[in-house]
Scaffold this active site. Structure first.
Site, PDB file in Angstrom:
ATOM      1  N   ARG A  27       0.822  -1.221   0.000  1.00 51.92           N
ATOM      2  CA  ARG A  27       0.000   0.000   0.000  1.00 51.92           C
ATOM      3  C   ARG A  27       0.852   1.265   0.000  1.00 51.92           C
ATOM      4  O   ARG A  27       0.431   2.298   0.527  1.00 51.92           O
ATOM      5  CB  ARG A  27      -0.956   0.015   1.201  1.00 51.92           C
ATOM      6  CG  ARG A  27      -2.043  -1.024   1.143  1.00 51.92           C
ATOM      7  CD  ARG A  27      -3.144  -0.590   0.181  1.00 51.92           C
ATOM      8  NE  ARG A  27      -4.269  -1.501   0.226  1.00 51.92           N
ATOM      9  CZ  ARG A  27      -5.396  -1.256   0.901  1.00 51.92           C
ATOM     10  NH1 ARG A  27      -5.565  -0.152   1.578  1.00 51.92           N
ATOM     11  NH2 ARG A  27      -6.375  -2.139   0.879  1.00 51.92           N
ATOM     12  N   ARG A  31      -2.952   6.731   0.564  1.00 52.80           N
ATOM     13  CA  ARG A  31      -3.366   7.896   1.332  1.00 52.80           C
ATOM     14  C   ARG A  31      -2.347   8.492   2.293  1.00 52.80           C
ATOM     15  O   ARG A  31      -2.592   9.541   2.869  1.00 52.80           O
ATOM     16  CB  ARG A  31      -4.650   7.555   2.099  1.00 52.80           C
ATOM     17  CG  ARG A  31      -5.857   7.477   1.191  1.00 52.80           C
ATOM     18  CD  ARG A  31      -7.029   6.878   1.897  1.00 52.80           C
ATOM     19  NE  ARG A  31      -6.692   5.521   2.328  1.00 52.80           N
ATOM     20  CZ  ARG A  31      -7.526   4.716   2.964  1.00 52.80           C
ATOM     21  NH1 ARG A  31      -8.726   5.137   3.261  1.00 52.80           N
ATOM     22  NH2 ARG A  31      -7.151   3.497   3.305  1.00 52.80           N
ATOM     23  N   ARG A  40      -6.241  11.932  -6.046  1.00 51.55           N
ATOM     24  CA  ARG A  40      -7.467  11.205  -5.729  1.00 51.55           C
ATOM     25  C   ARG A  40      -8.680  12.132  -5.716  1.00 51.55           C
ATOM     26  O   ARG A  40      -9.785  11.747  -6.109  1.00 51.55           O
ATOM     27  CB  ARG A  40      -7.273  10.531  -4.364  1.00 51.55           C
ATOM     28  CG  ARG A  40      -8.446   9.818  -3.786  1.00 51.55           C
ATOM     29  CD  ARG A  40      -8.707   8.516  -4.467  1.00 51.55           C
ATOM     30  NE  ARG A  40      -9.816   7.826  -3.828  1.00 51.55           N
ATOM     31  CZ  ARG A  40     -11.100   8.112  -4.019  1.00 51.55           C
ATOM     32  NH1 ARG A  40     -11.450   9.078  -4.831  1.00 51.55           N
ATOM     33  NH2 ARG A  40     -12.038   7.425  -3.399  1.00 51.55           N
ATOM     34  N   ASP A  77      -6.948  -2.754  -7.413  1.00 50.02           N
ATOM     35  CA  ASP A  77      -7.497  -3.314  -6.182  1.00 50.02           C
ATOM     36  C   ASP A  77      -7.867  -4.779  -6.414  1.00 50.02           C
ATOM     37  O   ASP A  77      -8.234  -5.158  -7.540  1.00 50.02           O
ATOM     38  CB  ASP A  77      -8.728  -2.533  -5.719  1.00 50.02           C
ATOM     39  CG  ASP A  77      -9.054  -2.855  -4.266  1.00 50.02           C
ATOM     40  OD1 ASP A  77      -8.483  -2.197  -3.372  1.00 50.02           O
ATOM     41  OD2 ASP A  77      -9.838  -3.792  -4.015  1.00 50.02           O
ATOM     42  N   TYR A 153     -15.175 -12.132  -0.353  1.00 50.33           N
ATOM     43  CA  TYR A 153     -15.844 -10.843  -0.537  1.00 50.33           C
ATOM     44  C   TYR A 153     -17.189 -11.018  -1.247  1.00 50.33           C
ATOM     45  O   TYR A 153     -18.165 -10.345  -0.929  1.00 50.33           O
ATOM     46  CB  TYR A 153     -14.953  -9.860  -1.300  1.00 50.33           C
ATOM     47  CG  TYR A 153     -14.030  -9.067  -0.401  1.00 50.33           C
ATOM     48  CD1 TYR A 153     -14.493  -7.963   0.306  1.00 50.33           C
ATOM     49  CD2 TYR A 153     -12.701  -9.430  -0.244  1.00 50.33           C
ATOM     50  CE1 TYR A 153     -13.655  -7.237   1.145  1.00 50.33           C
ATOM     51  CE2 TYR A 153     -11.855  -8.712   0.583  1.00 50.33           C
ATOM     52  CZ  TYR A 153     -12.334  -7.615   1.281  1.00 50.33           C
ATOM     53  OH  TYR A 153     -11.511  -6.913   2.112  1.00 50.33           O
TER      54      TYR A 153
HETATM   55  O1  CP3 Z   1       0.269   0.533  -2.961  1.00 52.16           O
HETATM   56  C1  CP3 Z   1      -0.614  -0.317  -3.173  1.00 52.16           C
HETATM   57  O2  CP3 Z   1      -0.577  -1.419  -2.634  1.00 52.16           O
HETATM   58  C2  CP3 Z   1      -1.742   0.091  -4.129  1.00 52.16           C
HETATM   59  C3  CP3 Z   1      -2.583  -0.953  -4.724  1.00 52.16           C
HETATM   60  C4  CP3 Z   1      -3.551  -1.688  -3.797  1.00 52.16           C
HETATM   61  C5  CP3 Z   1      -4.787  -1.176  -3.271  1.00 52.16           C
HETATM   62  N1  CP3 Z   1      -5.450  -2.209  -2.656  1.00 52.16           N
HETATM   63  C6  CP3 Z   1      -5.272   0.218  -3.402  1.00 52.16           C
HETATM   64  C7  CP3 Z   1      -6.371   0.687  -2.529  1.00 52.16           C
HETATM   65  C8  CP3 Z   1      -3.469  -3.025  -3.409  1.00 52.16           C
HETATM   66  C9  CP3 Z   1      -2.332  -4.014  -3.648  1.00 52.16           C
HETATM   67  C10 CP3 Z   1      -4.670  -3.340  -2.708  1.00 52.16           C
HETATM   68  C11 CP3 Z   1      -4.972  -4.693  -2.204  1.00 52.16           C
HETATM   69  C12 CP3 Z   1      -6.186  -4.918  -1.423  1.00 52.16           C
HETATM   70  N2  CP3 Z   1      -7.411  -4.333  -1.551  1.00 52.16           N
HETATM   71  C13 CP3 Z   1      -6.287  -5.907  -0.417  1.00 52.16           C
HETATM   72  C14 CP3 Z   1      -5.179  -6.858  -0.016  1.00 52.16           C
HETATM   73  C15 CP3 Z   1      -4.229  -6.253   0.935  1.00 52.16           C
HETATM   74  C16 CP3 Z   1      -4.802  -6.043   2.316  1.00 52.16           C
HETATM   75  O3  CP3 Z   1      -4.947  -4.882   2.697  1.00 52.16           O
HETATM   76  O4  CP3 Z   1      -5.116  -7.047   2.999  1.00 52.16           O
HETATM   77  C17 CP3 Z   1      -7.605  -5.861   0.091  1.00 52.16           C
HETATM   78  C18 CP3 Z   1      -8.173  -6.728   1.188  1.00 52.16           C
HETATM   79  C19 CP3 Z   1      -8.306  -4.874  -0.654  1.00 52.16           C
HETATM   80  C20 CP3 Z   1      -9.735  -4.505  -0.545  1.00 52.16           C
HETATM   81  C21 CP3 Z   1      -9.882  -3.077  -0.155  1.00 52.16           C
HETATM   82  N3  CP3 Z   1      -9.668  -2.015  -1.007  1.00 52.16           N
HETATM   83  C22 CP3 Z   1     -10.289  -2.555   1.086  1.00 52.16           C
HETATM   84  C23 CP3 Z   1     -10.615  -3.401   2.317  1.00 52.16           C
HETATM   85  C24 CP3 Z   1     -10.332  -1.168   0.957  1.00 52.16           C
HETATM   86  C25 CP3 Z   1     -10.875  -0.185   1.954  1.00 52.16           C
HETATM   87  C26 CP3 Z   1      -9.963   0.026   3.096  1.00 52.16           C
HETATM   88  C27 CP3 Z   1      -9.064   1.175   2.813  1.00 52.16           C
HETATM   89  O5  CP3 Z   1      -7.848   1.025   3.007  1.00 52.16           O
HETATM   90  O6  CP3 Z   1      -9.608   2.214   2.421  1.00 52.16           O
HETATM   91  C28 CP3 Z   1      -9.883  -0.843  -0.348  1.00 52.16           C
HETATM   92  C29 CP3 Z   1      -9.710   0.504  -0.924  1.00 52.16           C
HETATM   93  C30 CP3 Z   1      -8.335   0.856  -1.435  1.00 52.16           C
HETATM   94  N4  CP3 Z   1      -7.538   0.044  -2.190  1.00 52.16           N
HETATM   95  C31 CP3 Z   1      -7.670   2.104  -1.259  1.00 52.16           C
HETATM   96  C32 CP3 Z   1      -6.446   2.013  -1.941  1.00 52.16           C
HETATM   97  C33 CP3 Z   1      -5.412   3.090  -2.095  1.00 52.16           C
HETATM   98  C34 CP3 Z   1      -8.250   3.306  -0.540  1.00 52.16           C
HETATM   99  C35 CP3 Z   1      -9.259   3.992  -1.384  1.00 52.16           C
HETATM  100  C36 CP3 Z   1      -9.083   5.478  -1.504  1.00 52.16           C
HETATM  101  O7  CP3 Z   1      -7.957   5.996  -1.585  1.00 52.16           O
HETATM  102  O8  CP3 Z   1     -10.113   6.143  -1.547  1.00 52.16           O
END
Ligand code: CP3
Length: 345
Positions: A27, A31, A40, A77, A153
């Site tokens: 990640r 953010r 964003r 994602d 999911y």
């Molecule tokens: O640097 C990176 O890793 C960017 C790419 C990336 C994202 N999500 C961007 C994202 C990767 C590799 C993921 C993987 C992901 N997504 C996982 C596996 C890793 C983990 O955390 O266990 C999971 C379970 C998800 C599902 C997911 N996506 C959730 C639970 C959420 C909401 C929680 C949160 O952190 O906001 C997301 C949204 C998400 N995915 C964001 C980002 C940058 C935040 C959204 C935003 O910026 O508005």
């Protein structure tokens, strides 16, 4: 298929230990970076952001530019594949992702697996743009969610549940669950092949909800489907390294490492170096596992833990990373500090 490249990350994934480990952070794009927040704010919503190659490319490159990370992780994602399968996916502020729930395997599969992967063309466009702009010695990591976590999911409808619905399918409707996962495996294989064709140098499988499962179920929903996916990828001609990240695997990690066919394992925050060293093959590359909360706090304890982890895996192929994703409130100075400690000792 897939270039091996000359990066430190790929060399370590090939089994050659580095004097100082290559480093990137899960990640890392997101953010905690002001430049991400600014970008964003210009997108309609998160899905739109992921499907706009100019934005996703920029977000992928931001942490590499700022920190000189040894790898970029594709900005996308794990839930995009469910969106491509035709299940509605929404990201609600404060709630996390919401997915249209399935009641049976028949609710999936209305879109053929390969067609679902075709729908993710903007992601492949992002991969090729990023690869073209990245320095040659910086690896690009493509990824997908693992069959269990993605299926979970769709079954649960969201991530913030106690997961009991998906677990009960595993116990009570194992054939139905296997049918769901088989479809997810096929779509994911096509999705990852296309990422490699577009220029990804390594792949990572996120199994975020592998934690706490009984060992018999862990074999059925984590080890077997992951092995199936890795086998399929290899049959489809993918040669790049695959990092498996079964978060919370605990004592099941050695079996996962032995039986899934992954090249390397991602270690979570609770991983224990002595256990890892005693139970995984000496040549198997590992990635991890600094606590993201310690990264927020910083200070001397952070320096000491970074040195401790680097020392713990000396002589083994090791990629320095976190045990889970970086948190939005993480100070940039602390990330810089970790890189300095790793690179300067
Ligand atoms: O640097 C990176 O890793 C960017 C790419 C990336 C994202 N999500 C961007 C994202 C990767 C590799 C993921 C993987 C992901 N997504 C996982 C596996 C890793 C983990 O955390 O266990 C999971 C379970 C998800 C599902 C997911 N996506 C959730 C639970 C959420 C909401 C929680 C949160 O952190 O906001 C997301 C949204 C998400 N995915 C964001 C980002 C940058 C935040 C959204 C935003 O910026 O508005």
């Amino acid at each position: 298929m897939g270039q091996t490249g000359t990066s430190k990350l790929i060399s370590v994934l090939g089994g050659t230990p580095a004097k100082r480990p290559p480093v990137w952070m899960m990640r890392q794009a997101g953010r905690h970076l002001p430049e991400y927040l600014e970008l964003r704010a210009r997108a309609r919503d998160f899905l739109d952001f992921c499907y706009t190659p100019s934005m996703a490319t920029e977000a992928t490159l931001q942490p590499v530019r700022r920190y000189g990370m040894d790898a970029a992780i594709l900005f996308a994602d794990i839930l995009l594949i469910l969106d491509a399968m035709g299940l509605g996916v929404e990201f609600e502020k404060g709630v996390g992702p919401i997915v249209q729930q399935i009641d049976s395997a028949a609710d999936l599969g209305t879109v053929p697996a390969q067609k679902a992967a075709d729908r993710l063309a903007p992601v492949y466009e992002t991969v090729s743009r990023v690869r073209a702009e990245l320095p040659g010695d910086t690896a690009l990591v493509g990824f997908a969610g693992s069959p269990w976590t993605v299926s979970l999911y769709a079954i649960e409808g969201r991530g913030k549940t106690d997961k009991s619905l998906a677990w009960r399918w595993a116990h009570g409707k194992p054939d139905e669950l296997a049918a769901v996962m088989d479809y997810v495996i096929e779509a994911t294989a096509h999705y990852l092949v296309r990422q490699v064709e577009a220029g990804a140098n390594a792949l990572m499988l996120f199994d975020s909800w592998a934690e706490g499962l009984p060992d018999n179920i862990f074999r059925e929903v984590i080890i077997r489907p992951t092995a199936k996916l890795v086998t399929l990828l290899r049959e489809m001609g993918v040669t790049v390294p695959v990092i498996g990240f079964p978060r919370g695997a605990a004592a099941m990690l050695p079996e996962y490492a032995e039986l899934t066919g992954v090249t390397a394992v991602g270690l979570d925050t609770a991983a224990v170096p002595s256990f890892v060293k005693a139970s995984l093959p000496a040549q198997m590359p590992v990635q991890g596992h600094l606590d993201p909360l310690l990264l927020i706090e910083g200070g001397e304890r952070l320096d000491a833990r970074v040195r401790e982890l680097v020392a713990a895996y000396q002589g083994r192929p090791h990629i320095f990373n976190l045990g889970h994703g970086i948190r939005p409130e993480t100070p940039i100075a602390n990330v810089e500090r970790v890189l300095k400690v790793i690179r300067e000792g």
